[in-house]
Design an enzyme around this catalytic site. Structure first.
Site, PDB file in Angstrom:
ATOM      1  N   ASP A  89     -63.278  -1.820  18.163  1.00 12.80           N
ATOM      2  CA  ASP A  89     -62.560  -3.104  18.195  1.00 12.80           C
ATOM      3  C   ASP A  89     -62.002  -3.455  16.816  1.00 12.80           C
ATOM      4  OD1 ASP A  89     -61.542  -5.321  19.507  1.00 12.80           O
ATOM      5  OD2 ASP A  89     -63.407  -6.472  19.440  1.00 12.80           O
ATOM      6  N   ASN A 120     -70.030 -19.420  18.731  1.00 16.25           N
ATOM      7  CA  ASN A 120     -69.424 -20.143  17.617  1.00 16.25           C
ATOM      8  C   ASN A 120     -69.993 -19.527  16.354  1.00 16.25           C
ATOM      9  OD1 ASN A 120     -67.953 -22.066  19.081  1.00 16.25           O
ATOM     10  ND2 ASN A 120     -69.787 -23.336  19.337  1.00 16.25           N
TER      11      ASN A 120
HETATM   12 MG    MG Z   1     -64.189 -10.609  17.074  1.00 16.51          MG
END
Ligand code: MG
Ligand code: ADP
Length: 314
Positions: A139, A29
């Site tokens: 990414d 989180n």
């Molecule tokens: Mg991410």
């Protein structure tokens, strides 16, 4: 606005007051928080170590290890790292605007000027990562690109381009300038999949000293080109509002990507400049040897915004 009462408490994180949840991932989180010592606002990625195997834990440590080395205006800074028995706490520079992804959804698509403003910053971070740090991100996507907001100049909504966008038709022309979309500085986040390809101290491929096989050297070039492909996907998405490759079926999608099967779909791409399309197509090139490098990207006329021919000085 600080709703500290409803926030969870984590052992060993007493220095910070959690303010609100900003995002989450498979094992984490991310909270907006206030540092009670410096009074700065920060972002804290709380990772549930207890749900992870040793490999996944090692990856978190690698993510932190890589981030520690980085210092660039377009990369989220690591402020602190600590852990308790059950959690890792990664304290990061806060990007108050959140994900670029949400801003694309909000605006439908970005003007060419705003797209250039955004993608150039991402590219500068990649130049630093690839050429100065020997790091590939692996990414790059709109969810991992965060931003600082600037006052939103309500220059009217984007002009609708597709049949399903007609409900927004009465809003008129989009007259953008830099920052018109509410976007200031862009920062790359999430080094969870990133990899060190060469040692920035010795300037050699990682873990080798002069006996490097050609396929390893090649491998390095390929891994950088992975980020360039992703950069092309992001640029495509900024300009039209949807990604270049999509299919409900993951198998079909994989096939499309493998073949580089995408189009500049009409009517959405009709008003986008040929120069922008040219740049996208040099990034979405299946052969990594022919794909643009970061230097070629930055030298492209659309990025340099020089439509006129340039004359060599003599
Ligand atoms: Mg991410
Ligand atoms: P994951 O590896 O789980 O994807 P990320 O590092 O990408 O983890 O963080 C998940 C989400 O949390 C991001 O997509 C973003 O919405 C939010 N986030 C992460 N870091 C920050 C930050 N420094 N400032 C603001 N939001 C952040």
């Amino acid at each position: 606005r600080e709703r500290a009462g409803k926030m969870p408490r984590y052992p060993g994180l007493e220095r910070y007051i959690l303010i609100e949840k900003m995002g989450d991932g498979a094992f984490s989180n991310v909270y907006k928080a206030r540092d009670t010592t410096t009074h700065d606002e920060v972002a804290i990625k709380v990772v549930r170590k207890f749900e992870m195997n040793s490999n996944q834990r090692a990856n978190i440590l690698k993510e932190v290890q890589i981030m520690r080395q980085l210092d660039h205006p377009n990369i989220v800074k690591l402020i602190d790292f600590s852990e308790s028995r059950q959690y890792y706490y990664i304290v990061l520079e806060l990007c108050p605007g959140g994900e670029l992804f949400h801003q694309i959804v909000r605006l439908t698509y970005f003007s060419e000027d705003l797209s250039r403003h955004v993608i150039t910053q991402v590219a500068k971070a990649l130049l630093y990562l690839h050429e100065e740090c020997g790091v590939v991100h692996r990414d790059i996507k709109p969810e991992n690109l965060l931003f600082y907001p600037v006052p939103f100049i309500p220059s009217r909504n984007p002009k609708p381009r597709g049949p399903d966008e007609e409900d927004k038709a009465d809003e008129g022309e989009f007259v953008p300038g830099v920052g018109a979309g509410g976007i200031g500085q862009i920062k790359i986040a999430d080094f969870g999949l990133s990899k060190v390809i060469w040692d920035s101290q010795t300037m050699t491929p990682c873990g080798t000293v002069g006996y490097t096989a050609p396929e390893i050297v090649k491998d390095e070039r390929y891994s950088k080109s992975v980020d360039m492909w992703a950069l092309g996907c992001v640029l495509y998405t900024l300009l039209c509002g949807f990604p270049p490759f999509y299919d409900e079926s993951i198998q079909v999608l994989t096939e499309k990507v493998a073949r580089g099967q995408y189009t500049f779909l009409s009517p959405w791409w009709d008003d986008i400049s040929k120069s922008a399309q040219d740049l996208v197509s040099h990034l979405l090139t299946v052969n990594p040897e022919q794909r643009f490098t970061i230097e070629q990207f930055l030298a492209h006329p659309w990025i340099r915004n020089t439509q006129e021919p340039t004359y060599a000085a003599s």
